[in-house]
Write an enzyme that holds these catalytic residues in place. Structure first.
Site, PDB file in Angstrom:
ATOM      1  N   ASP A 152      41.916  17.619  12.249  1.00  0.00           N
ATOM      2  CA  ASP A 152      42.242  17.909  10.856  1.00  0.00           C
ATOM      3  C   ASP A 152      42.623  19.378  10.712  1.00  0.00           C
ATOM      4  O   ASP A 152      42.242  20.212  11.536  1.00  0.00           O
ATOM      5  CB  ASP A 152      41.028  17.635   9.950  1.00  0.00           C
ATOM      6  CG  ASP A 152      40.648  16.168   9.954  1.00  0.00           C
ATOM      7  OD1 ASP A 152      41.509  15.331  10.283  1.00  0.00           O
ATOM      8  OD2 ASP A 152      39.478  15.872   9.629  1.00  0.00           O
TER       9      ASP A 152
HETATM   10  N1  URA Z   1      36.806  13.757  12.990  1.00  0.00           N
HETATM   11  C1  URA Z   1      37.151  14.343  11.827  1.00  0.00           C
HETATM   12  O1  URA Z   1      36.636  13.997  10.769  1.00  0.00           O
HETATM   13  N2  URA Z   1      38.086  15.309  11.860  1.00  0.00           N
HETATM   14  C2  URA Z   1      38.649  15.753  12.994  1.00  0.00           C
HETATM   15  O2  URA Z   1      39.476  16.671  12.951  1.00  0.00           O
HETATM   16  C3  URA Z   1      38.271  15.153  14.195  1.00  0.00           C
HETATM   17  C4  URA Z   1      37.351  14.149  14.179  1.00  0.00           C
END
Ligand code: URA
Length: 242
Positions: A107
């Site tokens: 993310d």
């Molecule tokens: N899980 C999440 O919620 N975000 C990420 O970036 C990776 C795994």
């Protein structure tokens, strides 16, 4: 894997720090040998796997693929291009190869280990849902993580998808024998916002998330957010789970 037949000048400029015109100049000056013979045609087709190529006294060691370990900073997107946000690829200055992409997504606000490569086959096998590759995250939340929550997360939780999450491993970080709001969570899937949704399903909101390993490869903690380097051969084996 068979090497790709390609133009001599292109191969040399991709393998060394020479521009195409510098390569042409070296060829003109008879400083390029292919199989011990001076070559005067920049467009000669060569096979880097089977032809011995020497440029100004240096052997050309051809590598088809490049693998970078990036410590992704928050605020950049895991994409090859984006109209509004800076991408992880923009962090790689003077890449050794073209056609790079990130292996999977973190993310925008997630930090940590992200592999940037041009090796589609490896990427596919690391991301394949059938392979169940381990990914470990350091997580901070807005509330203490209880043993009961950890139990649920380990067994698998309903995050609103068709199926509950697969079994996971969690290690709550303790201070003076007491649980804290910090933990390491290892999952074998890669669903959208998975870690954040898993924690939300048992209560706490994730306030900080950082991936610290993928397969058997650990993030080099000496890389500051935004820094990267090529993987060593040993690290590539770890990534491949060898
Ligand atoms: N899980 C999440 O919620 N975000 C990420 O970036 C990776 C795994």
């Amino acid at each position: 894997m068979a090497g790709k037949i390609q133009r001599l000048d292109k191969l040399i400029s991709n393998s060394f720090d020479y521009s195409r015109s510098q390569v042409k100049e070296l060829i003109k000056k008879k400083k390029v040998l292919v199989n011990d013979n001076i070559v005067l045609t920049p467009e000669l087709k060569v096979n880097p796997d089977s032809d011995k190529i020497v440029v100004d006294g240096q052997n050309l060691n051809y590598a088809e693929f490049v693998y970078y370990m990036l410590n992704k900073p928050a605020g950049v997107v895991s994409a090859t291009n984006d109209n509004t946000c800076k991408t992880v690829l923009e962090l790689i200055k003077n890449p050794a190869k073209s056609g790079l992409f990130p292996v999977g997504r973190l993310d925008k606000d997630t930090e940590g280990l992200l592999i940037i490569t041009n090796d589609g086959e490896l990427s596919h096998s690391l991301l394949s849902p059938k392979k169940h590759v381990d990914k470990t995250y350091y997580v901070e939340t807005d509330a203490i993580i209880t043993d009961e929550m950890a139990d649920k997360l380990e067994k698998g939780v309903d995050i609103g998808d068709e199926k509950p999450t697969l079994p996971a491993k969690i290690e709550i970080i303790k201070v003076d024998n007491s649980n804290t709001n910090k933990a390491y969570l290892t999952i074998t899937e890669g669903r959208f916002h998975q870690v954040k949704r898993m924690f939300k399903s048992v209560g706490p909101t994730v306030t900080f998330l950082k991936r610290i390993s993928m397969s058997k490869l650990m993030l080099d903690e000496s890389l500051k957010p935004g820094e990267y380097r090529e993987l060593t051969d040993e690290e590539l084996c770890l990534l491949k789970g060898e």
